[in-house]
Write a protein that holds these residues in place. Structure first.
Motif, short mmCIF file in Angstrom:
data_model
loop_
_atom_site.label_atom_id
_atom_site.label_comp_id
_atom_site.label_asym_id
_atom_site.label_seq_id
_atom_site.Cartn_x
_atom_site.Cartn_y
_atom_site.Cartn_z
N ALA A 62 0.82 -1.21 0.00
CA ALA A 62 0.00 0.00 0.00
C ALA A 62 0.85 1.26 0.00
O ALA A 62 0.46 2.30 -0.55
CB ALA A 62 -0.93 -0.01 1.22
N GLU A 63 2.04 1.19 0.58
CA GLU A 63 2.93 2.34 0.61
C GLU A 63 3.78 2.48 -0.65
O GLU A 63 4.58 3.40 -0.78
CB GLU A 63 3.86 2.24 1.83
N GLY A 64 3.63 1.53 -1.58
CA GLY A 64 4.37 1.62 -2.83
C GLY A 64 5.80 1.12 -2.73
O GLY A 64 6.58 1.33 -3.65
N LEU A 65 6.15 0.45 -1.64
CA LEU A 65 7.51 -0.05 -1.47
C LEU A 65 7.69 -1.43 -2.06
O LEU A 65 8.82 -1.83 -2.37
CB LEU A 65 7.88 -0.07 0.02
N VAL A 66 6.60 -2.19 -2.19
CA VAL A 66 6.65 -3.48 -2.87
C VAL A 66 5.45 -3.57 -3.80
O VAL A 66 4.48 -2.83 -3.66
CB VAL A 66 6.64 -4.68 -1.87
N THR A 67 5.54 -4.48 -4.74
CA THR A 67 4.43 -4.78 -5.63
C THR A 67 4.32 -6.29 -5.74
O THR A 67 5.19 -7.01 -5.25
CB THR A 67 4.65 -4.14 -7.01
N TYR A 68 3.26 -6.77 -6.36
CA TYR A 68 3.12 -8.22 -6.47
C TYR A 68 2.49 -8.59 -7.81
O TYR A 68 1.82 -7.79 -8.46
CB TYR A 68 2.28 -8.78 -5.31
N ALA A 69 2.77 -9.82 -8.21
CA ALA A 69 2.14 -10.41 -9.38
C ALA A 69 1.60 -11.77 -8.96
O ALA A 69 2.16 -12.44 -8.09
CB ALA A 69 3.15 -10.57 -10.52
N THR A 70 0.49 -12.17 -9.55
CA THR A 70 -0.14 -13.44 -9.19
C THR A 70 0.41 -14.54 -10.09
O THR A 70 0.33 -14.45 -11.31
CB THR A 70 -1.67 -13.35 -9.33
N GLU A 71 1.00 -15.55 -9.46
CA GLU A 71 1.55 -16.69 -10.20
C GLU A 71 1.03 -17.97 -9.56
O GLU A 71 1.28 -18.23 -8.39
CB GLU A 71 3.08 -16.67 -10.16
N GLY A 72 0.32 -18.76 -10.35
CA GLY A 72 -0.22 -20.02 -9.82
C GLY A 72 -1.17 -19.82 -8.67
O GLY A 72 -1.22 -20.64 -7.76
N GLY A 73 -1.90 -18.73 -8.68
CA GLY A 73 -2.86 -18.46 -7.62
C GLY A 73 -2.26 -17.86 -6.37
O GLY A 73 -2.95 -17.64 -5.38
N ARG A 74 -0.93 -17.58 -6.37
CA ARG A 74 -0.27 -16.99 -5.20
C ARG A 74 0.33 -15.64 -5.57
O ARG A 74 0.76 -15.43 -6.71
CB ARG A 74 0.83 -17.92 -4.67
N LYS A 75 0.39 -14.75 -4.59
CA LYS A 75 1.00 -13.45 -4.79
C LYS A 75 2.51 -13.56 -4.62
O LYS A 75 2.99 -14.03 -3.59
CB LYS A 75 0.46 -12.42 -3.79
N VAL A 76 3.24 -13.15 -5.63
CA VAL A 76 4.71 -13.11 -5.56
C VAL A 76 5.11 -11.64 -5.44
O VAL A 76 4.86 -10.84 -6.33
CB VAL A 76 5.35 -13.74 -6.80
N TYR A 77 5.72 -11.29 -4.30
CA TYR A 77 6.04 -9.89 -4.00
C TYR A 77 7.44 -9.55 -4.52
O TYR A 77 8.38 -10.34 -4.45
CB TYR A 77 5.98 -9.64 -2.50
N SER A 78 7.57 -8.31 -5.04
CA SER A 78 8.86 -7.78 -5.52
C SER A 78 9.03 -6.38 -4.96
O SER A 78 8.06 -5.64 -4.77
CB SER A 78 8.90 -7.73 -7.05
N ILE A 79 10.28 -6.01 -4.70
CA ILE A 79 10.56 -4.67 -4.18
C ILE A 79 10.51 -3.66 -5.32
O ILE A 79 10.86 -3.97 -6.47
CB ILE A 79 11.93 -4.64 -3.47
N THR A 80 10.05 -2.44 -5.05
CA THR A 80 10.01 -1.37 -6.04
C THR A 80 11.24 -0.48 -5.88
O THR A 80 12.04 -0.64 -4.96
CB THR A 80 8.74 -0.53 -5.86
N GLU A 81 11.39 0.48 -6.81
CA GLU A 81 12.50 1.42 -6.71
C GLU A 81 12.40 2.23 -5.41
O GLU A 81 13.40 2.55 -4.79
CB GLU A 81 12.52 2.35 -7.93
N ALA A 82 11.16 2.57 -5.03
CA ALA A 82 10.98 3.31 -3.76
C ALA A 82 11.43 2.45 -2.58
O ALA A 82 12.03 2.96 -1.62
CB ALA A 82 9.51 3.72 -3.59
#
Length: 298
Positions: A56-76
């Motif tokens: 929510a703070e824009g520090l990480v984002t996620y993509a859904t893979e196989g029904g699960r959320k995979v989180y990745s860090i953002t530039e922020a």
């Protein structure tokens, strides 16, 4: 159990784990358990709400893979991690200390259990007035030996982890200091080059860039060759901004670009009271020269 993460420190460590590689929530929990050698593992109710808050703070984002959320860090998120590199090094050391304390607590529990077992054996032997047969006594001794070996190994691993953490923290501080020195030297080198380039350009952009770099600006370009050189030098800065046909709007866009670059420099290299005072004087001089130029008095 001694505290593992102080307030706000789990958030920082989650950013570190995601900076290493994109991960789903269960993998984050498993990695934390591995880092603590199985002595501690946060619950899903601890990790997932923090991941959601970071998203929510824009520090990480996620993509859904196989029904699960995979989180990745953002530039922020990486920027916050870089700003708190020293705190992260301290956190690594705290984690090793926590592992040591948890291992010590387990060791004390094992000692206490072994002592209770010996007392119960003596009491049982005294009450029954019988001897424990050799095979049973051998089995008990083996169990006690295994228990002692286990807590000794845990204590040794915790000690090694603590020593390694101290060394890593010291190396991280040295690297951060060296990086700051290199960045400062690079900024000074680039600032000198830009100041020299804009000093040749003259005009509005030359005066404005001179004030920003603390060089006092450059006089307006004279007629003939000086004016041509000034126009060529000015075109090198913000050349990606295509003229819109509205001079007032073009000037606003140039000022926006100037403001963004100053803010980026402040964010990347820090702001102190002394730098603010110098910047105020430079901006005041630049504003006066720019206003005089726009009034046709420069």
């Amino acid at each position: 159990m001694p505290p593992v993460f102080a307030h706000g420190r789990l958030r920082l460590y989650l950013l570190k784990l995601l900076d290493e590689a994109p991960r789903h929530g269960y993998e984050v929990i498993r990695l934390l358990e591995e880092r603590f050698q199985g002595l501690y593992a946060p619950s899903a109710g601890t990790v997932y709400p923090r991941l959601a808050k970071l998203e929510a703070e824009g520090l990480v984002t996620y993509a859904t893979e196989g029904g699960r959320k995979v989180y990745s860090i953002t530039e922020a998120g990486r920027a916050e991690l870089a700003d708190r590199s020293g705190e992260l090094a301290d956190l690594e050391l705290e984690i090793r200390d926590s592992v040591t304390e948890l291992a010590a607590e387990i060791r004390d529990d094992v000692r206490g259990a072994a002592g209770d077992l010996r007392r119960e054996m003596r009491a049982a032997a005294s009450a029954s007035a019988t001897r424990v047969d050799d095979e049973s006594w051998k089995t008990i001794k083996e169990e006690m030996s295994r228990a002692r070996a286990e807590w000794k190994e845990q204590a040794r691993r915790a000690k090694d982890e603590s020593r390694r953490a101290r060394e890593e923290a010291q190396a991280a501080r040295r690297q951060a200091k060296e990086a700051q020195e290199r960045a400062r030297e690079e900024v000074q080198r680039i600032a000198g080059q830009l100041q020299e380039q804009f000093a040749k350009s003259g005009g509005v952009l030359g005066n404005l860039a001179g004030a920003w770099l603390g060089g006092g600006g450059a006089p307006a370009a004279s007629a003939g060759g000086s004016a041509a050189a000034g126009a060529a030098g000015a075109a090198d800065w913000a050349e990606d901004l295509v003229p819109s046909g509205d001079p007032a709007r073009d000037l606003d866009r140039l000022l926006d670009r100037f403001r963004d670059e100053v803010r980026d420099a402040a964010r990347d290299h820090g702001v102190t009271a002394a730098r603010v005072a110098e910047a105020r004087a430079d901006l005041a001089a630049a504003a006066a020269r720019l206003s005089a130029t726009l009034r046709g008095k420069g």
